[in-house]
Design an enzyme around this catalytic site. Structure first.
Site, short mmCIF file in Angstrom:
data_model
loop_
_atom_site.label_atom_id
_atom_site.label_comp_id
_atom_site.label_asym_id
_atom_site.label_seq_id
_atom_site.Cartn_x
_atom_site.Cartn_y
_atom_site.Cartn_z
N GLY A 175 0.92 -1.33 0.10
CA GLY A 175 -0.43 -0.11 -0.32
C GLY A 175 1.08 1.36 -0.21
O GLY A 175 0.75 2.45 -1.00
N ASN A 212 -7.49 5.05 9.42
CA ASN A 212 -6.58 3.72 10.26
C ASN A 212 -6.46 4.21 11.72
O ASN A 212 -6.94 2.98 12.61
CB ASN A 212 -4.89 3.25 9.61
CG ASN A 212 -4.21 4.97 9.01
OD1 ASN A 212 -4.76 5.92 8.21
ND2 ASN A 212 -3.77 4.20 9.77
N HIS A 217 -3.40 -7.06 2.78
CA HIS A 217 -2.71 -7.80 3.98
C HIS A 217 -3.93 -7.13 5.34
O HIS A 217 -4.03 -7.12 6.34
CB HIS A 217 -1.62 -7.78 4.90
CG HIS A 217 -0.94 -6.08 4.98
ND1 HIS A 217 -1.17 -6.22 6.31
CD2 HIS A 217 0.34 -4.88 4.79
CE1 HIS A 217 -0.48 -4.30 6.64
NE2 HIS A 217 0.27 -3.87 5.21
N CYS A 256 3.50 4.91 16.24
CA CYS A 256 4.12 5.46 17.59
C CYS A 256 3.79 3.92 18.69
O CYS A 256 3.56 3.13 18.37
CB CYS A 256 3.03 6.20 18.79
SG CYS A 256 3.27 6.24 20.24
C1 LIG Z 1 -1.84 0.07 5.73
C2 LIG Z 1 -1.82 0.96 5.51
C3 LIG Z 1 -0.98 1.90 4.73
C4 LIG Z 1 0.30 0.86 4.07
O1 LIG Z 1 0.18 -0.09 3.68
P1 LIG Z 1 1.64 -1.30 3.73
O2 LIG Z 1 1.32 -2.31 2.12
O3 LIG Z 1 1.54 -1.99 5.19
O4 LIG Z 1 2.55 -0.59 2.97
C5 LIG Z 1 -1.48 3.34 3.80
N1 LIG Z 1 -2.42 3.51 4.13
C6 LIG Z 1 -3.70 3.36 5.01
C7 LIG Z 1 -4.49 4.03 5.16
C8 LIG Z 1 -3.31 1.97 5.81
O5 LIG Z 1 -3.85 2.04 6.42
#
Ligand SMILES: *Cc1c(COP(=O)(O)O)cnc(C)c1O
Length: 385
Positions: free
Chosen positions: A69, A152, A202, A326
């Site tokens: 992501g 998130n 994931h 954090c």
């Molecule tokens: C987890 C997350 C990411 C990063 O994704 P990864 O696959 O862990 O690099 C980016 N943006 C949001 C909103 C996420 O929850």
């Protein structure tokens, strides 16, 4: 141990793992090879791309597979910002303090190292970017707007279709980070109206280390990984075939089972929010009370050391999160919680509980039985200091 941290990551669905396994050994070919090993791998990627495209309601050649992501966010922001600057000279990026670091730190880097300027969109008290905030800030200089679909840390869902419409009317590119949202919300590009959409495997029971970026036909991006011509020249590197297959299968299942998954987590989420606010003094919900992810509960507790609370919860058998990146030992409150206007007394005591496919009413009961006592204990320890 009870897992209550599905927003951090999810376990790989066994059905997804089954779909992936043949591509590690039997069908291990390089999708760029001409021979039949290559063809088999290539057709697996083609099928995965078709699957993802059918769920997003877009064309297969609008899907770029990436390594996560974060990479999708990086490619969207850096790629679009650079291309726009070359095309029109527009140098401003609009985003918010609520974004995942994969967006906000990329925006800051574009400002520090590449001559862009960043405008931070106002947030309301629930951490939402409202249309008036964008209307107020968007300008002829704006190259790109990036606003996440769902947050998130606090679960708030932004009004993406309305925001994207404003950008479109001004001929400004619009990116949304849907990495957290895709587990529960419809990522239909026609409804969302975004030009660029980031996804990560994931967060919806796919493997870690694989993502995708939707790139609307005609949207120019500067490639940030250069080399071979994979992924339409936007992302060089031999594709991770089993992970791409797993990504597509996980997204397909998330779309197919969306209603049942929501029906499982939402009542449990509501129970957590209701009872925590009722039973714990000096507790507040963070994020939007209604417009939030169905599996997501997040709070701040006044005068509570959030890290200590997480450790005590862990010792009591509950895996939760403060909601931010954090880590223990970092005494700084989360930027997202601070952006909501909470002072340190509140902001340091954040807690995020996120549910998922394996959550049960018994898990929630047992968690709610333990939480009020642990919050009280952590508060007393703090007073004692
Ligand atoms: C987890 C997350 C990411 C990063 O994704 P990864 O696959 O862990 O690099 C980016 N943006 C949001 C909103 C996420 O929850």
């Amino acid at each position: 141990m009870i897992y209550l941290d599905y927003a951090a990551t999810t376990p790989v669905d066994p059905r997804v793992l089954d779909a992936m396994l043949p591509y590690f050994r039997e069908s291990f070919g390089n999708p760029s090879s001409v021979h039949r090993y290559g063809q088999k791998a290539e057709s697996a990627i083609d099928a995965a791309r078709e699957t993802v495209a059918s769920i997003l309601h877009c064309r297969a050649d609008e899907i770029i597979f990436t390594s996560c992501g974060s990479e999708s966010d990086n490619l969207a922001l850096r790629g679009a910002a650079m291309a726009r600057k070359n095309e029109s000279g527009a140098k401003q990026i609009l985003t918010s303090k609520n974004e995942h670091h994969a967006v906000s730190k990329t925006a800051v880097q574009l400002e520090k190292e590449y001559g862009f300027s960043v405008g931070w969109l106002d947030l309301d008290a629930h951490g939402m970017v409202r249309t008036d905030a964008l209307n107020k800030s968007i300008a002829d200089q704006t190259a790109l707007v990036s606003v996440m679909f769902a947050n998130n840390e606090i679960g708030t869902i932004n009004p993406i279709p309305e925001l994207a419409k404003i950008a479109k009317a001004r001929n400004v590119l619009f990116h949304t980070d849907a990495v957290q949202a895709a587990a529960y919300l419809d990522v239909n590009v026609e409804k969302l109206g975004a030009d660029l959409i980031s996804l990560g495997g994931h967060k919806f029971y796919g493997p870690k280390g694989v993502g995708a970026l939707y790139v609307r036909k005609g949207t120019k991006l500067v490639a940030h990984n250069t080399g071979g011509g994979q992924e339409y020249g936007l992302r060089a590197g031999t594709q991770n075939v089993p992970y791409i297959v797993g990504f597509a299968e996980a997204l397909r299942l998330a779309a197919e089972e969306r209603e049942t998954r929501i029906a499982l987590v939402k009542p449990l989420r509501d129970q957590i929010i209701g009872r925590a606010l009722e039973e714990i003094p000096d507790a507040q919900l963070t994020g939007h009370p209604e417009n939030r992810l169905p599996n997501h509960a997040s709070f701040v507790f006044k005068d509570v050391d959030g890290n200590l609370l997480l450790q005590m919860l862990d010792a009591a058998g509950f895996a939760c999160s403060s909601g931010s990146a954090c880590k223990t030992g970092n005494p700084e409150p989360s930027e997202v919680i601070t952006a909501l206007g909470f002072d340190r007394h509140w902001a340091l005591g954040s807690l995020r509980i996120t549910l998922g496919m394996d959550s049960t009413p018994a898990h929630v009961d047992s968690f709610l039985g333990a939480l009020p006592g642990l919050v009280e204990k952590v508060r007393k320890l703090k007073m004692g200091k």
